[in-house]
Design a protein around this motif. Structure first.
Motif, PDB file in Angstrom:
ATOM      1  N   GLN A 102      -3.610  56.132 -29.442  1.00  0.00           N
ATOM      2  CA  GLN A 102      -4.997  56.185 -28.993  1.00  0.00           C
ATOM      3  C   GLN A 102      -5.939  55.494 -29.965  1.00  0.00           C
ATOM      4  OE1 GLN A 102      -6.527  60.238 -28.777  1.00  0.00           O
ATOM      5  NE2 GLN A 102      -4.780  60.915 -29.938  1.00  0.00           N
ATOM      6  N   VAL A 104      -5.821  53.801 -26.279  1.00  0.00           N
ATOM      7  CA  VAL A 104      -4.829  52.893 -25.716  1.00  0.00           C
ATOM      8  C   VAL A 104      -5.116  52.678 -24.229  1.00  0.00           C
ATOM      9  CG1 VAL A 104      -3.225  54.808 -25.309  1.00  0.00           C
ATOM     10  CG2 VAL A 104      -2.340  52.502 -25.449  1.00  0.00           C
ATOM     11  N   GLY A 105      -4.882  51.444 -23.771  1.00  0.00           N
ATOM     12  CA  GLY A 105      -5.150  51.095 -22.380  1.00  0.00           C
ATOM     13  C   GLY A 105      -3.921  51.265 -21.517  1.00  0.00           C
ATOM     14  N   GLU A 108      -0.846  48.771 -21.940  1.00  0.00           N
ATOM     15  CA  GLU A 108       0.088  49.003 -23.041  1.00  0.00           C
ATOM     16  C   GLU A 108       1.032  50.157 -22.713  1.00  0.00           C
ATOM     17  OE1 GLU A 108      -1.847  49.173 -26.860  1.00  0.00           O
ATOM     18  OE2 GLU A 108      -0.010  49.843 -27.841  1.00  0.00           O
ATOM     19  N   ARG A 135     -13.781  51.282 -23.976  1.00  0.00           N
ATOM     20  CA  ARG A 135     -13.268  50.145 -23.232  1.00  0.00           C
ATOM     21  C   ARG A 135     -12.717  49.110 -24.196  1.00  0.00           C
ATOM     22  NH1 ARG A 135     -14.246  48.887 -17.955  1.00  0.00           N
ATOM     23  NH2 ARG A 135     -15.223  50.536 -16.738  1.00  0.00           N
ATOM     24  N   GLY A 136     -11.624  48.470 -23.800  1.00  0.00           N
ATOM     25  CA  GLY A 136     -10.990  47.493 -24.665  1.00  0.00           C
ATOM     26  C   GLY A 136     -11.688  46.154 -24.634  1.00  0.00           C
ATOM     27  N   GLU A 137     -11.286  45.281 -25.557  1.00  0.00           N
ATOM     28  CA  GLU A 137     -11.875  43.945 -25.647  1.00  0.00           C
ATOM     29  C   GLU A 137     -11.203  42.981 -24.682  1.00  0.00           C
ATOM     30  OE1 GLU A 137     -14.506  43.063 -27.517  1.00  0.00           O
ATOM     31  OE2 GLU A 137     -14.651  45.170 -28.070  1.00  0.00           O
ATOM     32  N   ALA A 138     -10.030  43.360 -24.178  1.00  0.00           N
ATOM     33  CA  ALA A 138      -9.230  42.449 -23.367  1.00  0.00           C
ATOM     34  C   ALA A 138      -9.938  42.132 -22.052  1.00  0.00           C
ATOM     35  CB  ALA A 138      -7.857  43.056 -23.091  1.00  0.00           C
ATOM     36  N   ARG A 141     -12.184  44.311 -19.646  1.00  0.00           N
ATOM     37  CA  ARG A 141     -12.630  45.468 -20.425  1.00  0.00           C
ATOM     38  C   ARG A 141     -11.944  46.746 -19.947  1.00  0.00           C
ATOM     39  NH1 ARG A 141     -15.497  45.674 -24.172  1.00  0.00           N
ATOM     40  NH2 ARG A 141     -17.401  46.765 -23.640  1.00  0.00           N
ATOM     41  N   LEU A 144      -9.890  52.736 -22.112  1.00  0.00           N
ATOM     42  CA  LEU A 144      -8.984  53.193 -23.162  1.00  0.00           C
ATOM     43  C   LEU A 144      -8.945  54.715 -23.141  1.00  0.00           C
ATOM     44  CD1 LEU A 144     -10.000  50.829 -26.109  1.00  0.00           C
ATOM     45  CD2 LEU A 144      -8.140  50.555 -24.462  1.00  0.00           C
ATOM     46  N   ALA A 179      -2.247  42.945 -30.692  1.00  0.00           N
ATOM     47  CA  ALA A 179      -2.650  42.747 -29.305  1.00  0.00           C
ATOM     48  C   ALA A 179      -1.509  43.212 -28.413  1.00  0.00           C
ATOM     49  CB  ALA A 179      -2.931  41.268 -29.055  1.00  0.00           C
ATOM     50  N   SER A 180      -1.808  43.306 -27.137  1.00  0.00           N
ATOM     51  CA  SER A 180      -0.772  43.700 -26.203  1.00  0.00           C
ATOM     52  C   SER A 180       0.353  42.666 -26.255  1.00  0.00           C
ATOM     53  CB  SER A 180      -1.336  43.780 -24.801  1.00  0.00           C
ATOM     54  OG  SER A 180      -0.356  44.314 -23.932  1.00  0.00           O
TER      55      SER A 180
END
Lengths: 194, 254
Positions: A102, A104-105, A108, A135-138, A141, A144, A179-180
């Motif tokens: 955590q 974590v999206g 993943e 929220r993730g940067e990927a 968004r 998470l 990164a993923s």
């Protein structure tokens, strides 16, 4: 038992979740953290000295009065209270990943488990064991997830630090990826003794 | 050991679905393709770091077919990865052995990682079991029972529900708001202007476009008034037929 210990006992009895020392200090304007801790010790001794059917347990960062494990079978047989359904292997695996990674999206989690995770995530959210923490940067968004205090409560743990450390597991943990991972991310692998 | 020797202990009902088109709803025995793969490896005591891909790929395909999982996307995805790996390993290697990277490494990494997740999941499960031996004071109401899907309702149920909702609505207090009083004079003027141009007009012409109820009533009263004064005649071929209004020279009234 001091009056403060009695007051705290009453408060813990009334609550349906663990109460923190911080929360317990609000009961009495004259009581500081040290006073509350002393009273909690008193209460714990009180339950343990001439053993009571209940005990004071430190749980999820707070304190809660729980029945002693010895009586579980009889209480369960009598069927006085509904019990939460057991978690499925899929739910436990998903919780394991979230607890260690955590925030974590979903991508993943799915990558690690090799299956889609939407249904399990929803079920865990409904049981309030996980929550959206950001929220993730990927791209897109993604949401998470992280664990909640209820997660610790469910597992009878006081803190996430109570989870076994990576070196206590029989299988070595790979380093947390920046990164993923994609299929090309195999270079870092070092075979582990198993 | 050949692929045919592998016996995966799947429930008979699921195995019977093997090869038939359909959806896989419950995958109780394995929590995913990695789980199934680990099961195959463990069963044959195969070292994860040195997987005989060709054999395992065949066994995996056979297993998902037996378990009826060959329609599940997650399992098909793994199956295709294994087949690709198998193909990669069959290709001759070129150049130096040093730079060669085992195409199985990614799979091995994932399997080890997944094994670890399973170990943690086992730990969490045990913790939860132990914690469940202690009850809290505090009653958690059981979740409400959901109706069996699909929701079945007949017309009467719906009508009863609608009645119940409508019964709950308070009768609204209606105010009668008169926007403006009837303008009989204005209507009479308009009719006179129209009749000055044409000898015959319809009632529709007299009221004008988009008439309000006030316009209609004003015009009707104006017509009656003008007719009484003998300035025009109002005729109607039959009941409810359009009214025809004609200019009329002052003369003896009917």
């Amino acid at each position: 038992m001091t009056p403060l210990a009695q007051l705290i006992e009453a408060a813990l009895f009334s609550a349906s979740r663990p109460l923190t020392v911080e929360e317990l200090t609000t009961l009495d304007p004259d009581a500081g953290h040290a006073d509350v801790r002393t009273a909690l010790d008193l209460l714990k001794e009180h339950y343990d000295f001439a053993p009571h059917g209940v005990e004071l347990v430190e749980l999820a960062g707070g304190y809660q009065i729980l029945t002693r494990p010895a009586f579980a079978e009889a209480i369960e047989r009598a069927n006085f209270t509904p019990r939460a359904p057991r978690l499925t292997p899929a739910a436990l695996e998903t919780l394991a990943i979230i607890a260690y990674r955590q925030p974590v999206g979903r991508a993943e989690i799915e990558e690690i488990r090799g299956v889609s995770a939407g249904g399990v995530l929803r079920a865990l959210q409904e049981r309030n064991l996980i929550e959206v923490v950001g929220r993730g940067e990927a791209l897109g968004r993604p949401l998470l997830y992280g664990t909640t205090p209820s997660f610790l409560e469910l597992l009878g743990m006081n803190d996430l630090a109570d989870l076994p450390r990576a070196d206590e597991l029989t299988i070595a943990l790979r380093p947390h990826p920046a990164a993923s991972t994609g299929p090309d991310d195999a270079t870092a692998y070092v075979p582990a003794e198993s | 050991m050949t692929a045919a020797d592998v016996q995966v202990n799947g429930p008979d009902t699921t195995a019977a679905l093997g090869g038939t088109p359909g959806f896989v709803v419950q995958l109780e025995q394995f929590s995913g393709p990695l789980d199934l793969l680990l099961h195959l490896l463990r069963e044959q005591r195969i070292d994860i770091a040195d997987i005989p891909i060709a054999r395992i790929a065949d066994q995996f395909l056979q297993s998902i077919s037996q378990l009826g999982l060959n329609q599940a996307a997650d399992y098909l995805d793994m199956a295709s990865r294994l087949v690709r790996l198998k193909a990669q390993l069959l290709l001759p290697r070129h150049g130096d052995e040093e730079g060669w990277e085992d195409p199985r490494a990614e799979l091995v990494r994932r399997l080890l990682e997944y094994q670890q997740v399973k170990e943690i999941a086992l730990f969490l499960g045990k913790q939860a079991e132990r914690r469940a031996l202690q009850y809290v004071r505090g009653y958690l109401p059981p979740p409400p029972e959901l109706p069996e899907p699909p929701l079945t309702l007949d017309l009467t149920d719906l009508m009863v529900a609608v009645e119940r909702v409508l019964a709950g609505i308070l009768t609204p207090v209606l105010h009668r708001v008169v926007a403006r009083p009837l303008d009989v004079e204005g209507a009479a003027l308009r009719i006179e202007v129209l009749l000055a141009e044409r000898s015959e007009i319809s009632f529709r012409d007299a009221v004008g476009p988009n008439p309000s109820i006030v316009d209609l009533l004003s015009t009707l009263l104006a017509l009656l008034e003008l007719a009484k004064r003998g300035l025009l005649r109002v005729a109607q071929d039959q009941p409810f037929a359009p009214m025809v209004i004609r200019r009329d020279a002052p003369g003896p009234a009917d």
